[in-house]
Scaffold this motif. Structure first.
Motif, short mmCIF file in Angstrom:
data_model
loop_
_atom_site.label_atom_id
_atom_site.label_comp_id
_atom_site.label_asym_id
_atom_site.label_seq_id
_atom_site.Cartn_x
_atom_site.Cartn_y
_atom_site.Cartn_z
N ILE A 172 2.70 -2.39 5.73
CA ILE A 172 2.22 -1.07 5.32
C ILE A 172 3.24 -0.30 4.48
CG2 ILE A 172 0.67 -0.88 7.31
CD1 ILE A 172 2.75 0.93 8.65
N LEU A 173 4.44 -0.87 4.28
CA LEU A 173 5.50 -0.11 3.62
C LEU A 173 5.11 0.30 2.20
CD1 LEU A 173 8.32 1.09 3.68
CD2 LEU A 173 9.25 -1.14 3.01
N LEU A 174 4.63 -0.64 1.39
CA LEU A 174 4.24 -0.31 0.02
C LEU A 174 3.13 0.73 0.02
CD1 LEU A 174 4.77 -1.41 -3.04
CD2 LEU A 174 2.47 -2.34 -2.74
N LEU A 175 2.14 0.57 0.90
CA LEU A 175 1.03 1.52 0.97
C LEU A 175 1.51 2.90 1.38
CD1 LEU A 175 -1.48 -0.84 2.85
CD2 LEU A 175 -1.28 -0.49 0.38
N TYR A 176 2.43 2.94 2.33
CA TYR A 176 3.01 4.22 2.80
C TYR A 176 3.79 4.91 1.69
CZ TYR A 176 6.13 7.28 5.53
OH TYR A 176 6.85 8.34 6.03
N GLY A 234 2.34 9.80 2.83
CA GLY A 234 3.59 9.10 2.53
C GLY A 234 4.40 9.82 1.47
N PHE A 235 4.95 9.05 0.51
CA PHE A 235 5.86 9.62 -0.47
C PHE A 235 5.23 9.84 -1.85
CE2 PHE A 235 8.67 8.09 2.77
CZ PHE A 235 9.79 8.91 2.70
N GLY A 236 4.10 9.21 -2.12
CA GLY A 236 3.45 9.41 -3.40
C GLY A 236 4.15 8.76 -4.58
N TYR A 237 4.92 7.68 -4.34
CA TYR A 237 5.61 7.01 -5.44
C TYR A 237 4.61 6.19 -6.26
CZ TYR A 237 10.04 7.98 -3.02
OH TYR A 237 11.12 8.59 -2.43
N ASP A 238 4.95 5.95 -7.53
CA ASP A 238 4.12 5.04 -8.33
C ASP A 238 4.47 3.60 -7.94
OD1 ASP A 238 6.47 4.26 -9.70
OD2 ASP A 238 6.09 5.64 -11.36
N ASN A 239 3.70 2.66 -8.49
CA ASN A 239 3.85 1.26 -8.09
C ASN A 239 5.24 0.72 -8.39
OD1 ASN A 239 2.59 -1.36 -7.17
ND2 ASN A 239 3.20 -1.95 -9.24
N ALA A 266 -10.28 19.36 0.52
CA ALA A 266 -8.95 18.91 0.07
C ALA A 266 -8.40 17.78 0.92
CB ALA A 266 -7.98 20.08 0.05
N HIS A 267 -8.64 17.81 2.24
CA HIS A 267 -8.04 16.79 3.10
C HIS A 267 -8.62 15.41 2.84
CE1 HIS A 267 -11.48 16.23 5.83
NE2 HIS A 267 -11.68 17.54 5.70
N ASP A 268 -9.78 15.35 2.16
CA ASP A 268 -10.42 14.07 1.90
C ASP A 268 -10.27 13.63 0.45
OD1 ASP A 268 -11.73 11.93 2.98
OD2 ASP A 268 -13.73 12.65 2.47
N ARG A 269 -9.39 14.31 -0.30
CA ARG A 269 -9.18 13.96 -1.69
C ARG A 269 -7.92 13.09 -1.82
NH1 ARG A 269 -10.12 19.96 -4.42
NH2 ARG A 269 -12.16 20.33 -3.51
N TYR A 270 -7.88 12.38 -2.90
CA TYR A 270 -6.71 11.54 -3.17
C TYR A 270 -5.85 12.24 -4.21
CZ TYR A 270 -3.81 7.52 -4.19
OH TYR A 270 -2.74 6.68 -4.36
N PHE A 271 -4.65 12.59 -3.81
CA PHE A 271 -3.71 13.24 -4.72
C PHE A 271 -2.71 12.21 -5.22
CE2 PHE A 271 -5.31 16.53 -1.96
CZ PHE A 271 -5.49 17.61 -2.80
N ARG A 272 -2.32 12.33 -6.47
CA ARG A 272 -1.28 11.46 -6.99
C ARG A 272 -0.38 12.23 -7.94
NH1 ARG A 272 -3.76 7.40 -11.59
NH2 ARG A 272 -5.11 8.90 -12.63
#
Length: 546
Positions: A33-37, A44-49, A335-341
């Protein structure tokens, strides 16, 4: 021959089997789960790939770099049992710290995991080898390592279902805490079985030609730390990121130590060490490709693989933590069900935007759910259980295959098995290239069967190479240097693991994504060829010392 004189596996095997099983449960749960987190902007942290893959690769590299230190300390100071217990407790603490939802706790937790693994990993493998040093069971050592290797994959198979259930039902922190509980169970089991392994905790006498521990600290460990810090603060980057620069520069003193060990060894030991170091250098390529299951292949499963299942099927597997629910249109949900990036604006500053989850970005809109419903998906981390599932299924078949060849005097030598393992691993990457050719992954999802097939093939390559490598070090290394050279095996694993993150971070730079996998294919084929070119020399040394 009476039953009492037949070779038997030692009772300590079950102690080490379940200890390793629980340790690998925690390790692969966290890794699954680390990459997903790291990429999740909600919890999580919101990092790019690219950033997330680099961190995963760095963690994988460091966690297998520290066994050099842990092996040295066990060989010369602590002994093997104390090292395993110390490592287990440190890793358990690290997992529990990851469960704390605070950014500040993340890096100290990673440090505990990295150092703890350094004490645990090489020394439990050395204890296993020592259990088989008695003449009555020495012939069973290879089978013992294969059974031990099964423990790794039992833990690795189970953990992803627990991780998916915990993170989908409760959140990331509960998943990491489950890893900590598993590690505590494994350490307690190890301590409870002490009477069956105590006799194997034998520290080998020092050789006058060996470098003293204090000198190793001053000439290797401290320079490694200093070089790592300098690599991090080099202006700009040399190898693509600060973490990669730091890792590579930190490895230089450690590699230098093994070269020194080879140069200064006596004639009897030199051939053994040279053979092992040659194999270590080549199998770096295997780990660089294999460990992309935690980065590139996880990314492929998350974004490019068709994971959708029907509602009845979803209801059937939901209790096993296999279902992830996603909404497609962020403007239709709170908002809690949206995907933020995070995206960078024209000035380079990071800004938060609302968008569909990445899963929908290459899915035809006619397949999106209605605004009032959600799509049912197989959780991404479940694909991490495909490889250990195949190992559990295929290990008896591979052992039987080699037994069949052995009876006909046609079994490949150990170096040949490693060479074939590399070639088979290369074939697995060609399957992923075929997956990309099968569809336009920018517009459609790839069938999950391509990913499953790739895992199946790479599992065969792994079974040819990985357990054989551990057994080989135990048999060929000079007795007083067994754990230290086991650390060398893990150093090669470490460098390969870090390279897996470097390679995975380049995914976005490939316009033709198939070329990403063809690069891996070429690397495996070249490494396999190198092994076969050295095979006569390697075989002569190994046969002389086993």
């Amino acid at each position: 021959m009476s039953d009492s004189s037949k070779p038997r596996h030692p009772k300590g095997l079950s102690v080490l089997f379940f200890t390793e099983m629980w340790e690998r449960f925690g390790y692969y749960l966290m890794l699954g789960i680390l990459l997903l987190y790291l990429k999740d902007p909600k919890g999580g942290f919101g990092y790019d790939n690219r950033e997330a893959s680099d961190i995963v690769g760095t963690y994988l590299g460091l966690v297998y770099l520290t066994p050099f230190i842990g092996g040295l300390m066990a060989d010369k100071v602590l002994g093997y049992r104390k090292s395993v217990i110390l490592g287990g407790l440190m890793m358990s603490a690290g997992y529990f710290m990851l469960a704390i939802p605070q950014t500040e706790a993340f890096w100290p937790a990673v440090l505990l995991l990295v150092v703890g693994n350094g004490f645990f990993k090489p020394n439990i493998s050395t204890l296993l080898g020592n259990l088989y040093d008695a003449p009555t069971n020495r012939s069973l050592k290879d089978n013992g390592y294969n059974i031990f290797y099964m423990s790794i994959n039992v833990g690795a198979f189970i953990c992803n279902f627990v991780a998916a259930y915990m993170r989908n039902a409760y959140g990331w922190g509960y998943a990491f805490a489950a890893a900590g509980i598993g590690m505590l169970i494994g350490t307690a089991w190890f301590m409870a079985g002490d009477r069956h392994i105590r006799y194997a905790d034998v520290m080998k006498p020092a050789n006058p030609e060996d470098m003293p521990v204090k000198r190793v600290v001053w000439l290797v460990i401290l320079p490694m730390l200093v070089a790592g810090v300098l690599g991090w603060f080099i202006p700009g980057t040399i190898f693509g990121s600060d973490s990669t620069d730091a890792f590579i520069t930190a490895c230089i003193p450690v590699i230098g130590f093994y070269v020194h060990l080879l140069v200064r060894s006596n004639k009897e030991d030199k051939s053994r060490i040279a053979a092992l170091l040659s194999i270590f250098a080549v199998v770096i390529v295997f780990w660089a490709v294999f460990k992309q299951n935690s980065s590139a292949l996880t990314n492929f499963a998350e974004t490019y693989t068709d994971r959708q299942i029907s509602p009845p099927a979803a209801d059937a597997v939901r209790p096993f933590g296999m279902v992830q629910e996603l909404s497609a249109r962020p403007d239709s949900f709170p908002a809690h069900d949206r995907y933020f990036r995070q995206l960078k604006d024209a000035s380079g500053e990071k800004v938060m935007t609302v968008s569909p989850h990445p899963y929908f970005q290459n899915l035809p809109k006619e397949k999106w759910p209605e605004p009032a419903s959600k799509v049912q998906l197989v959780s991404t981390e479940i694909f991490q259980s495909v490889n250990p599932f195949f190992i559990i299924i295929l290990t008896p078949l591979v052992i039987s295959f080699f037994s069949f060849l052995r009876k006909r005097n046609a079994e490949p030598s150990t170096p040949a098995k490693i060479g074939w393992g590399l070639l088979i691993t290369g074939l697995s990457t060609s399957i992923m290239a075929m997956a990309i050719y099968s569809t336009d992954i920018t517009m459609e999802k790839s069938s999950a069967w391509w990913l499953i097939a790739s895992y199946g093939v790479i599992t065969i390559g792994e079974l040819f190479l990985s357990p054989i490598g551990l057994s080989l070090v135990s048999k060929v290394a000079p007795p007083r240097l067994t754990s230290l050279l086991m650390g060398g095996w893990f150093l090669a694993t470490s460098i390969g693991n870090k390279l897996s993150g470097v390679l995975a971070s380049m995914w976005d730079s490939y316009n033709d994504k198939a070329n990403f996998f063809w690069v891996n294919f070429a690397a495996c084929m070249l490494a396999g060829l190198v092994i076969f070119l050295m095979i006569k020399w390697l075989r002569s040394i190994i046969q002389r010392h086993t």
